[in-house]
Design a protein around this motif. Structure first.
Motif, mmCIF file in Angstrom:
data_model
loop_
_atom_site.group_PDB
_atom_site.id
_atom_site.type_symbol
_atom_site.label_atom_id
_atom_site.label_comp_id
_atom_site.label_asym_id
_atom_site.label_seq_id
_atom_site.Cartn_x
_atom_site.Cartn_y
_atom_site.Cartn_z
ATOM 1 N N TRP A 1 -35.859 -13.530 -31.824
ATOM 2 C CA TRP A 1 -36.596 -13.491 -33.075
ATOM 3 C C TRP A 1 -37.642 -14.607 -33.125
ATOM 4 O O TRP A 1 -38.784 -14.388 -33.529
ATOM 5 C CB TRP A 1 -35.623 -13.627 -34.248
ATOM 6 N N SER B 1 -21.730 -21.563 -28.217
ATOM 7 C CA SER B 1 -22.348 -20.389 -27.589
ATOM 8 C C SER B 1 -22.144 -20.371 -26.078
ATOM 9 O O SER B 1 -22.332 -19.341 -25.444
ATOM 10 C CB SER B 1 -23.842 -20.322 -27.927
ATOM 11 N N ALA C 1 -19.515 -13.948 -29.120
ATOM 12 C CA ALA C 1 -20.107 -13.613 -30.416
ATOM 13 C C ALA C 1 -21.175 -14.637 -30.804
ATOM 14 O O ALA C 1 -22.268 -14.271 -31.261
ATOM 15 C CB ALA C 1 -19.026 -13.546 -31.489
ATOM 16 N N VAL C 2 -20.879 -15.898 -30.617
ATOM 17 C CA VAL C 2 -21.855 -16.950 -30.953
ATOM 18 C C VAL C 2 -23.028 -16.892 -29.986
ATOM 19 O O VAL C 2 -24.177 -17.121 -30.372
ATOM 20 C CB VAL C 2 -21.182 -18.342 -30.934
ATOM 21 N N ARG C 3 -22.769 -16.560 -28.733
ATOM 22 C CA ARG C 3 -23.842 -16.426 -27.736
ATOM 23 C C ARG C 3 -24.823 -15.327 -28.153
ATOM 24 O O ARG C 3 -26.038 -15.471 -28.024
ATOM 25 C CB ARG C 3 -23.245 -16.107 -26.366
ATOM 26 N N ARG C 4 -24.274 -14.204 -28.669
ATOM 27 C CA ARG C 4 -25.146 -13.116 -29.121
ATOM 28 C C ARG C 4 -26.009 -13.565 -30.297
ATOM 29 O O ARG C 4 -27.196 -13.242 -30.367
ATOM 30 C CB ARG C 4 -24.316 -11.892 -29.508
ATOM 31 N N TRP C 5 -25.418 -14.309 -31.246
ATOM 32 C CA TRP C 5 -26.202 -14.820 -32.380
ATOM 33 C C TRP C 5 -27.327 -15.725 -31.900
ATOM 34 O O TRP C 5 -28.454 -15.653 -32.379
ATOM 35 C CB TRP C 5 -25.331 -15.591 -33.349
ATOM 36 N N ARG C 6 -26.995 -16.604 -30.934
ATOM 37 C CA ARG C 6 -28.013 -17.526 -30.411
ATOM 38 C C ARG C 6 -29.122 -16.757 -29.719
ATOM 39 O O ARG C 6 -30.304 -17.054 -29.881
ATOM 40 C CB ARG C 6 -27.395 -18.534 -29.442
ATOM 41 N N ARG C 7 -28.756 -15.742 -28.946
ATOM 42 C CA ARG C 7 -29.762 -14.958 -28.224
ATOM 43 C C ARG C 7 -30.651 -14.187 -29.201
ATOM 44 O O ARG C 7 -31.853 -14.124 -29.018
ATOM 45 C CB ARG C 7 -29.064 -14.001 -27.255
ATOM 46 N N ARG C 8 -30.045 -13.621 -30.243
ATOM 47 C CA ARG C 8 -30.847 -12.913 -31.252
ATOM 48 C C ARG C 8 -31.830 -13.862 -31.930
ATOM 49 O O ARG C 8 -32.982 -13.507 -32.179
ATOM 50 C CB ARG C 8 -29.941 -12.272 -32.301
ATOM 51 N N LEU C 9 -31.351 -15.067 -32.241
ATOM 52 C CA LEU C 9 -32.224 -16.061 -32.852
ATOM 53 C C LEU C 9 -33.366 -16.434 -31.903
ATOM 54 O O LEU C 9 -34.516 -16.547 -32.321
ATOM 55 C CB LEU C 9 -31.431 -17.306 -33.239
ATOM 56 N N LEU D 1 -22.868 -24.896 -33.112
ATOM 57 C CA LEU D 1 -22.995 -23.486 -32.734
ATOM 58 C C LEU D 1 -23.570 -23.339 -31.331
ATOM 59 O O LEU D 1 -23.163 -22.456 -30.569
ATOM 60 C CB LEU D 1 -23.867 -22.744 -33.751
#
Length: 104
Positions: free
Chosen positions: A88, A72, A77-85, A68
Motif C-alpha cells: 500500500w 512479523s 498473520a503479522v507478516r501478511r499485515w506488514r506486506r500489505r502495508l 509488530l
C-alpha cells in the motif's frame, strides 16, 4: 569493459527483516535479532505491551509498530499485515510521485 552483475545480488530491504543477515532493517539502520524464536516473539510482545503505555516517560507509542515488525519475522498473520502495508505504501508513493511530475 563489461561489468558483471550477479543475479543473486538483491538490494537490502529498507524496512523489514533482511533474510540474508537476519537483521531488523529500518532504513539504513540495522539491528540483530536473537536466533531463538521464542525470545523474538517475547521481545515483540513486550514492545507492543510497553508501547501501549506510551503516555509514560521513556516508553513511547513508537514501540508498537516496532513490536509488530519483530513479530512479523515469526508469525505469518503479522507478516501478511506488514506486506500489505508495504505494498500500500509503495503504491501511494508511486501515485504521489506521478502527481508531482504532472504538476511540474
Amino acid at each position: 569493459m563489461t561489468q558483471t552483475h550477479e543475479s543473486n545480488d538483491k538490494p537490502k530491504p529498507r524496512f523489514g527483516i533482511d533474510p540474508r543477515t537476519g537483521k531488523l532493517m529500518l532504513g539504513s539502520f540495522g539491528m540483530r535479532l536473537p536466533q531463538s524464536r521464542g525470545l523474538r516473539i517475547g521481545i515483540g510482545i513486550a514492545l507492543i505491551i510497553f508501547g501501549c503505555l506510551g503516555f509514560l516517560p521513556i516508553l513511547g507509542f513508537w514501540m508498537v509498530p516496532l513490536g509488530l515488525l519483530v513479530l512479523s519475522n515469526d508469525l505469518p498473520a503479522v507478516r501478511r499485515w506488514r506486506r500489505r502495508l508495504a505494498v500500500w505504501w509503495a503504491r501511494r508513493r508511486q501515485q504521489r510521485q506521478g502527481q508531482t511530475r504532472r504538476d511540474s
